[in-house]
Design a protein around this motif. Structure first.
Motif, PDB file in Angstrom:
ATOM      1  N   UNK A  18       2.453  16.126 -11.988  1.00 45.33           N
ATOM      2  CA  UNK A  18       1.414  16.935 -12.443  1.00 45.33           C
ATOM      3  C   UNK A  18       1.615  18.486 -11.938  1.00 45.33           C
ATOM      4  N   UNK A  19       1.851  18.548 -10.713  1.00 45.46           N
ATOM      5  CA  UNK A  19       1.776  20.057 -10.374  1.00 45.46           C
ATOM      6  C   UNK A  19       3.178  20.782 -10.605  1.00 45.46           C
ATOM      7  N   UNK A  20       4.241  20.209 -10.726  1.00 45.92           N
ATOM      8  CA  UNK A  20       5.546  20.626 -11.297  1.00 45.92           C
ATOM      9  C   UNK A  20       5.194  21.130 -12.453  1.00 45.92           C
ATOM     10  N   UNK A  21       4.703  20.549 -13.494  1.00 46.83           N
ATOM     11  CA  UNK A  21       4.587  20.713 -14.909  1.00 46.83           C
ATOM     12  C   UNK A  21       3.441  21.901 -14.801  1.00 46.83           C
ATOM     13  N   UNK A  22       2.796  21.831 -13.966  1.00 48.32           N
ATOM     14  CA  UNK A  22       1.701  23.105 -14.053  1.00 48.32           C
ATOM     15  C   UNK A  22       2.495  24.385 -13.703  1.00 48.32           C
ATOM     16  N   UNK A  23       3.657  24.310 -12.833  1.00 49.50           N
ATOM     17  CA  UNK A  23       4.482  25.383 -12.434  1.00 49.50           C
ATOM     18  C   UNK A  23       5.349  25.794 -13.623  1.00 49.50           C
ATOM     19  N   UNK A  24       5.786  24.744 -14.316  1.00 48.26           N
ATOM     20  CA  UNK A  24       6.665  24.903 -15.420  1.00 48.26           C
ATOM     21  C   UNK A  24       6.103  25.758 -16.402  1.00 48.26           C
ATOM     22  N   UNK A  25       4.536  25.205 -16.660  1.00 47.52           N
ATOM     23  CA  UNK A  25       3.783  25.746 -17.682  1.00 47.52           C
ATOM     24  C   UNK A  25       3.490  27.483 -17.509  1.00 47.52           C
ATOM     25  N   UNK A  26       3.153  27.600 -16.101  1.00 45.73           N
ATOM     26  CA  UNK A  26       3.263  29.054 -15.759  1.00 45.73           C
ATOM     27  C   UNK A  26       4.422  29.588 -15.893  1.00 45.73           C
ATOM     28  N   UNK A  27       5.697  29.236 -15.643  1.00 49.13           N
ATOM     29  CA  UNK A  27       6.951  30.095 -15.810  1.00 49.13           C
ATOM     30  C   UNK A  27       7.309  30.120 -17.291  1.00 49.13           C
ATOM     31  N   UNK A  28       6.790  29.175 -18.157  1.00 53.37           N
ATOM     32  CA  UNK A  28       7.019  29.431 -19.723  1.00 53.37           C
ATOM     33  C   UNK A  28       6.147  30.567 -20.106  1.00 53.37           C
ATOM     34  N   UNK A  29       4.971  30.622 -19.801  1.00 53.99           N
ATOM     35  CA  UNK A  29       4.169  31.677 -20.181  1.00 53.99           C
ATOM     36  C   UNK A  29       4.511  32.947 -19.525  1.00 53.99           C
ATOM     37  N   UNK A  30       5.108  33.066 -18.379  1.00 56.67           N
ATOM     38  CA  UNK A  30       5.492  34.233 -17.891  1.00 56.67           C
ATOM     39  C   UNK A  30       6.674  34.738 -18.555  1.00 56.67           C
ATOM     40  N   UNK A  36       0.826  -1.213  -0.045  1.00 56.71           N
ATOM     41  CA  UNK A  36       0.095   0.046  -0.053  1.00 56.71           C
ATOM     42  C   UNK A  36       0.760   1.397   0.068  1.00 56.71           C
ATOM     43  N   UNK A  37       1.865   1.157   0.789  1.00 51.38           N
ATOM     44  CA  UNK A  37       2.877   2.229   0.733  1.00 51.38           C
ATOM     45  C   UNK A  37       3.606   2.524  -0.625  1.00 51.38           C
ATOM     46  N   UNK A  38       3.917   1.681  -1.452  1.00 49.65           N
ATOM     47  CA  UNK A  38       4.545   1.495  -2.557  1.00 49.65           C
ATOM     48  C   UNK A  38       3.286   2.272  -3.656  1.00 49.65           C
ATOM     49  N   UNK A  39       2.164   1.765  -3.530  1.00 51.77           N
ATOM     50  CA  UNK A  39       1.058   2.209  -4.334  1.00 51.77           C
ATOM     51  C   UNK A  39       0.901   3.838  -4.010  1.00 51.77           C
ATOM     52  N   UNK A  40       1.038   4.067  -2.906  1.00 48.74           N
ATOM     53  CA  UNK A  40       1.059   5.717  -2.368  1.00 48.74           C
ATOM     54  C   UNK A  40       1.996   6.359  -2.852  1.00 48.74           C
ATOM     55  N   UNK A  41       3.090   5.988  -2.915  1.00 47.94           N
ATOM     56  CA  UNK A  41       4.308   6.524  -3.323  1.00 47.94           C
ATOM     57  C   UNK A  41       4.495   6.853  -4.919  1.00 47.94           C
ATOM     58  N   UNK A  42       3.797   5.664  -5.597  1.00 47.08           N
ATOM     59  CA  UNK A  42       3.480   5.928  -7.196  1.00 47.08           C
ATOM     60  C   UNK A  42       2.704   7.083  -7.465  1.00 47.08           C
ATOM     61  N   UNK A  43       1.475   6.883  -6.789  1.00 44.66           N
ATOM     62  CA  UNK A  43       0.390   8.106  -6.876  1.00 44.66           C
ATOM     63  C   UNK A  43       0.952   9.353  -6.381  1.00 44.66           C
ATOM     64  N   UNK A  44       1.770   9.554  -5.510  1.00 41.76           N
ATOM     65  CA  UNK A  44       2.133  10.701  -4.941  1.00 41.76           C
ATOM     66  C   UNK A  44       3.227  11.266  -6.061  1.00 41.76           C
ATOM     67  N   UNK A  45       3.901  10.607  -6.497  1.00 39.96           N
ATOM     68  CA  UNK A  45       4.756  10.749  -7.710  1.00 39.96           C
ATOM     69  C   UNK A  45       4.233  11.336  -8.871  1.00 39.96           C
ATOM     70  N   UNK A  46       2.931  10.650  -9.475  1.00 34.81           N
ATOM     71  CA  UNK A  46       2.000  11.144 -10.354  1.00 34.81           C
ATOM     72  C   UNK A  46       1.364  12.737  -9.896  1.00 34.81           C
ATOM     73  N   UNK A  47       1.126  12.569  -8.817  1.00 34.40           N
ATOM     74  CA  UNK A  47       0.580  14.115  -8.531  1.00 34.40           C
ATOM     75  C   UNK A  47       1.664  15.056  -8.323  1.00 34.40           C
ATOM     76  N   UNK A  48       2.683  14.590  -7.908  1.00 33.22           N
ATOM     77  CA  UNK A  48       3.697  15.783  -7.894  1.00 33.22           C
ATOM     78  C   UNK A  48       4.329  16.159  -9.045  1.00 33.22           C
TER      79      UNK A  48
END
Length: 185
Positions: free
Chosen positions: A166-178, A152-164
């Motif tokens: 996604x959010x890092x890409x959102x910041x990168x996209x904001x930075x690119x636009x700025x 369960x912890x391994x699954x949670x880590x994979x899910x957290x990696x996906x979420x992380x």
């Protein structure tokens, strides 16, 4: 239990993206917009007050901002706060409104603002990674306390990696636009 940890981490990461978005909005570009003044506070009757609460903003031209104080006694304090800020502008007032004309950004100044934007983006990424680390630590603590299994912890880590990611890409996209907005002449 683990789903709560993951949803809390996702919420914190989304807040970091939103905060980064607000920080990018305060970086001056060639155009005038009210969010440039979001972090500026004026001394209003002895209390530091955000000038967006003290005045209305209008942009009659691309590089001009008119600031109309709701209380005329705050005019001088607002003007002083804008002059002392890091916007690099020299406001003028006619007794009723404050006129802020943004000078054309030089290439050197644009590059400087780009560096500021990159630093703010990195702060957002660090915040996202910290939320991920705290969530993983909480999951591992639960595993150590025999509340959940290792898989369960391994699954949670994979899910957290996906979420992380996604959010890092959102910041990168904001930075690119700025950056594109800053380097646009």
């Amino acid at each position: 239990m683990i789903s709560d940890i993951i949803s809390t981490a996702d919420h914190k990461m989304a807040q970091a993206v939103e905060f980064s978005k607000e920080e990018f909005a305060t970086i001056r570009t060639g155009r005038a917009h009210p969010t440039m003044f979001a972090k500026i506070s004026a001394d209003y009757y002895g209390t530091p007050t955000p000038i967006q609460q003290l005045a209305g903003f209008q942009a009659p031209e691309a590089r001009t901002m008119l600031i109309s104080p709701y209380d005329q006694s705050a005019l001088a304090a607002i003007e002083r706060a804008i002059r002392d800020s890091d916007l690099g502008v020299n406001p003028t007032n006619d007794g009723h409104v404050i006129r802020v004309v943004l000078p054309i950004l030089t290439e050197e100044r644009r590059k400087e603002y780009t560096k500021v934007a990159r630093a703010k983006a990195e702060e957002g990424r660090v915040s996202i990674r910290n939320a991920r680390r705290h969530a993983i630590d909480a999951c591992k603590k639960m595993e150590k306390d025999k509340e959940v299994g290792e898989d369960e912890v391994v699954k949670a880590e994979k899910k957290l990696d996906e979420i992380t990611k996604k959010h890092v890409e959102a910041i990168d996209d904001l930075l690119k636009r700025k950056e594109a907005e800053l380097l646009e002449v």
